[in-house]
Design a protein around this motif. Structure first.
Motif, PDB file in Angstrom:
ATOM      1  N   ALA A   1      27.088   7.513  -1.047  1.00  0.00           N
ATOM      2  CA  ALA A   1      27.402   5.800  -0.350  1.00  0.00           C
ATOM      3  C   ALA A   1      26.686   4.673  -0.728  1.00  0.00           C
ATOM      4  O   ALA A   1      26.733   3.861  -0.720  1.00  0.00           O
ATOM      5  CB  ALA A   1      28.535   6.309   0.670  1.00  0.00           C
ATOM      6  N   PRO A   2      25.564   5.262   0.690  1.00  0.00           N
ATOM      7  CA  PRO A   2      24.080   4.316   0.349  1.00  0.00           C
ATOM      8  C   PRO A   2      23.967   3.353  -0.775  1.00  0.00           C
ATOM      9  O   PRO A   2      23.883   2.060  -0.498  1.00  0.00           O
ATOM     10  CB  PRO A   2      23.505   5.515   1.192  1.00  0.00           C
ATOM     11  CG  PRO A   2      23.492   6.029   1.582  1.00  0.00           C
ATOM     12  CD  PRO A   2      25.282   5.995   1.076  1.00  0.00           C
ATOM     13  N   ILE A   3      23.730   4.596  -1.496  1.00  0.00           N
ATOM     14  CA  ILE A   3      23.124   3.825  -3.292  1.00  0.00           C
ATOM     15  C   ILE A   3      24.254   3.252  -3.709  1.00  0.00           C
ATOM     16  O   ILE A   3      24.613   1.849  -4.766  1.00  0.00           O
ATOM     17  CB  ILE A   3      23.086   5.030  -4.080  1.00  0.00           C
ATOM     18  CG1 ILE A   3      22.218   5.956  -3.575  1.00  0.00           C
ATOM     19  CG2 ILE A   3      22.748   4.458  -5.936  1.00  0.00           C
ATOM     20  CD1 ILE A   3      21.522   7.269  -4.073  1.00  0.00           C
ATOM     21  N   LEU A   4      25.680   3.178  -3.843  1.00  0.00           N
ATOM     22  CA  LEU A   4      27.148   2.354  -4.145  1.00  0.00           C
ATOM     23  C   LEU A   4      26.641   0.914  -3.273  1.00  0.00           C
ATOM     24  O   LEU A   4      27.010   0.439  -4.221  1.00  0.00           O
ATOM     25  CB  LEU A   4      28.164   3.352  -3.498  1.00  0.00           C
ATOM     26  CG  LEU A   4      29.642   2.243  -3.708  1.00  0.00           C
ATOM     27  CD1 LEU A   4      29.691   2.428  -5.925  1.00  0.00           C
ATOM     28  CD2 LEU A   4      30.466   3.107  -3.821  1.00  0.00           C
ATOM     29  N   MET A   5      26.651   1.073  -2.012  1.00  0.00           N
ATOM     30  CA  MET A   5      26.330  -0.323  -1.347  1.00  0.00           C
ATOM     31  C   MET A   5      26.192  -0.797  -1.651  1.00  0.00           C
ATOM     32  O   MET A   5      25.647  -2.165  -1.341  1.00  0.00           O
ATOM     33  CB  MET A   5      26.654   0.205  -0.157  1.00  0.00           C
ATOM     34  CG  MET A   5      28.301   1.431   1.215  1.00  0.00           C
ATOM     35  SD  MET A   5      29.760   0.203  -0.316  1.00  0.00           S
ATOM     36  CE  MET A   5      29.468  -1.729   1.441  1.00  0.00           C
ATOM     37  N   SER A   6      23.911  -0.404  -1.848  1.00  0.00           N
ATOM     38  CA  SER A   6      23.447  -1.890  -1.796  1.00  0.00           C
ATOM     39  C   SER A   6      23.661  -1.823  -3.103  1.00  0.00           C
ATOM     40  O   SER A   6      23.013  -3.412  -3.525  1.00  0.00           O
ATOM     41  CB  SER A   6      21.941  -0.206  -2.795  1.00  0.00           C
ATOM     42  OG  SER A   6      21.800   0.751  -1.182  1.00  0.00           O
ATOM     43  N   GLY A   7      24.244  -1.257  -4.723  1.00  0.00           N
ATOM     44  CA  GLY A   7      24.174  -1.764  -5.677  1.00  0.00           C
ATOM     45  C   GLY A   7      25.514  -2.926  -5.196  1.00  0.00           C
ATOM     46  O   GLY A   7      25.393  -3.929  -6.231  1.00  0.00           O
ATOM     47  N   LEU A   8      26.480  -2.663  -4.054  1.00  0.00           N
ATOM     48  CA  LEU A   8      27.653  -3.647  -4.229  1.00  0.00           C
ATOM     49  C   LEU A   8      26.917  -4.636  -3.607  1.00  0.00           C
ATOM     50  O   LEU A   8      27.108  -6.067  -3.998  1.00  0.00           O
ATOM     51  CB  LEU A   8      28.089  -2.819  -3.562  1.00  0.00           C
ATOM     52  CG  LEU A   8      29.779  -2.241  -4.147  1.00  0.00           C
ATOM     53  CD1 LEU A   8      30.596  -1.939  -3.921  1.00  0.00           C
ATOM     54  CD2 LEU A   8      30.429  -2.987  -5.592  1.00  0.00           C
ATOM     55  N   GLY A   9      26.015  -4.496  -2.527  1.00  0.00           N
ATOM     56  CA  GLY A   9      25.325  -5.601  -1.932  1.00  0.00           C
ATOM     57  C   GLY A   9      24.302  -6.983  -3.143  1.00  0.00           C
ATOM     58  O   GLY A   9      24.340  -7.807  -3.189  1.00  0.00           O
ATOM     59  N   PHE A  10      23.873  -6.006  -4.061  1.00  0.00           N
ATOM     60  CA  PHE A  10      23.363  -6.758  -4.816  1.00  0.00           C
ATOM     61  C   PHE A  10      24.706  -7.508  -5.606  1.00  0.00           C
ATOM     62  O   PHE A  10      24.050  -8.753  -6.008  1.00  0.00           O
ATOM     63  CB  PHE A  10      22.634  -5.417  -5.825  1.00  0.00           C
ATOM     64  CG  PHE A  10      21.727  -6.678  -7.484  1.00  0.00           C
ATOM     65  CD1 PHE A  10      20.938  -7.120  -6.985  1.00  0.00           C
ATOM     66  CD2 PHE A  10      22.336  -6.002  -8.630  1.00  0.00           C
ATOM     67  CE1 PHE A  10      19.724  -7.855  -7.868  1.00  0.00           C
ATOM     68  CE2 PHE A  10      21.895  -6.961  -9.830  1.00  0.00           C
ATOM     69  CZ  PHE A  10      20.518  -8.068  -9.339  1.00  0.00           C
ATOM     70  N   LEU A  11      24.931  -6.788  -6.146  1.00  0.00           N
ATOM     71  CA  LEU A  11      26.413  -7.574  -7.165  1.00  0.00           C
ATOM     72  C   LEU A  11      27.011  -8.758  -6.259  1.00  0.00           C
ATOM     73  O   LEU A  11      27.228 -10.033  -7.030  1.00  0.00           O
ATOM     74  CB  LEU A  11      27.291  -6.474  -8.032  1.00  0.00           C
ATOM     75  CG  LEU A  11      28.496  -7.203  -8.779  1.00  0.00           C
ATOM     76  CD1 LEU A  11      27.857  -7.922  -9.695  1.00  0.00           C
ATOM     77  CD2 LEU A  11      29.664  -6.228  -8.346  1.00  0.00           C
ATOM     78  N   CYS A  12      27.084  -7.904  -5.367  1.00  0.00           N
ATOM     79  CA  CYS A  12      27.291  -9.843  -4.294  1.00  0.00           C
ATOM     80  C   CYS A  12      26.696 -10.584  -3.745  1.00  0.00           C
ATOM     81  O   CYS A  12      27.353 -12.126  -4.167  1.00  0.00           O
ATOM     82  CB  CYS A  12      27.968  -8.909  -2.982  1.00  0.00           C
ATOM     83  SG  CYS A  12      29.554  -8.178  -3.108  1.00  0.00           S
TER      84      CYS A  12
END
Length: 134
Positions: free
Chosen positions: A43-54
């Motif tokens: 989940a931290p890797i996924l959320m980092s990617g989503l933060g970058f996308l946002c």
């Protein structure tokens, strides 16, 4: 060669990593184990990617990233909350304050914090470069 020798030694000694979900665990314990382990590692890797996308996304991709980030946080928060109850009797196990701290630390530290770091870092990098996401 080293890997095969190591696996032969581990097999001969009888040591090895404990199973994540043994045969003695019921379905609820297996699900709780999955939630905790994926929340700590994936989940931290996924959320980092989503933060970058946002932060760097434009239009629809930004909205999709935001919706996905909210869905992931809600999934983990509700899963951690549900793991504090016995099913199907719905009796709460432990203290409510422990459950609350588990959700705050689990969702805040492992989900929201990586998202904030990636979002803020991307915003700072875009500002330095002179580009802005619209």
């Amino acid at each position: 060669m080293v890997i095969s020798a190591l696996s032969a030694v581990v097999h001969a000694v009888g040591a090895g990593p404990p199973p994540v979900a043994g045969s003695d665990l019921d379905l609820g314990a297996t699900y709780a184990t999955f939630v905790v382990l994926s929340g700590m590692y994936f989940a931290p890797i996924l959320m980092s990617g989503l933060g970058f996308l946002c932060a760097a996304g434009i239009g629809l991709s930004r909205r999709i990233g935001t919706a996905a980030a909210i869905a992931v946080v809600l999934f983990y928060a509700l899963s951690l909350l549900g793991s504090a109850f016995t099913w199907p009797e719905l009796e709460h196990q432990g203290k409510p304050s422990e459950t609350l701290w588990l959700i705050v630390i689990g969702c805040g530290g492992f989900l929201v914090l990586p998202w904030l770091v990636a979002f803020g870092g991307t915003q700072m990098a875009l500002r330095r470069r002179g580009a802005t996401a619209e």
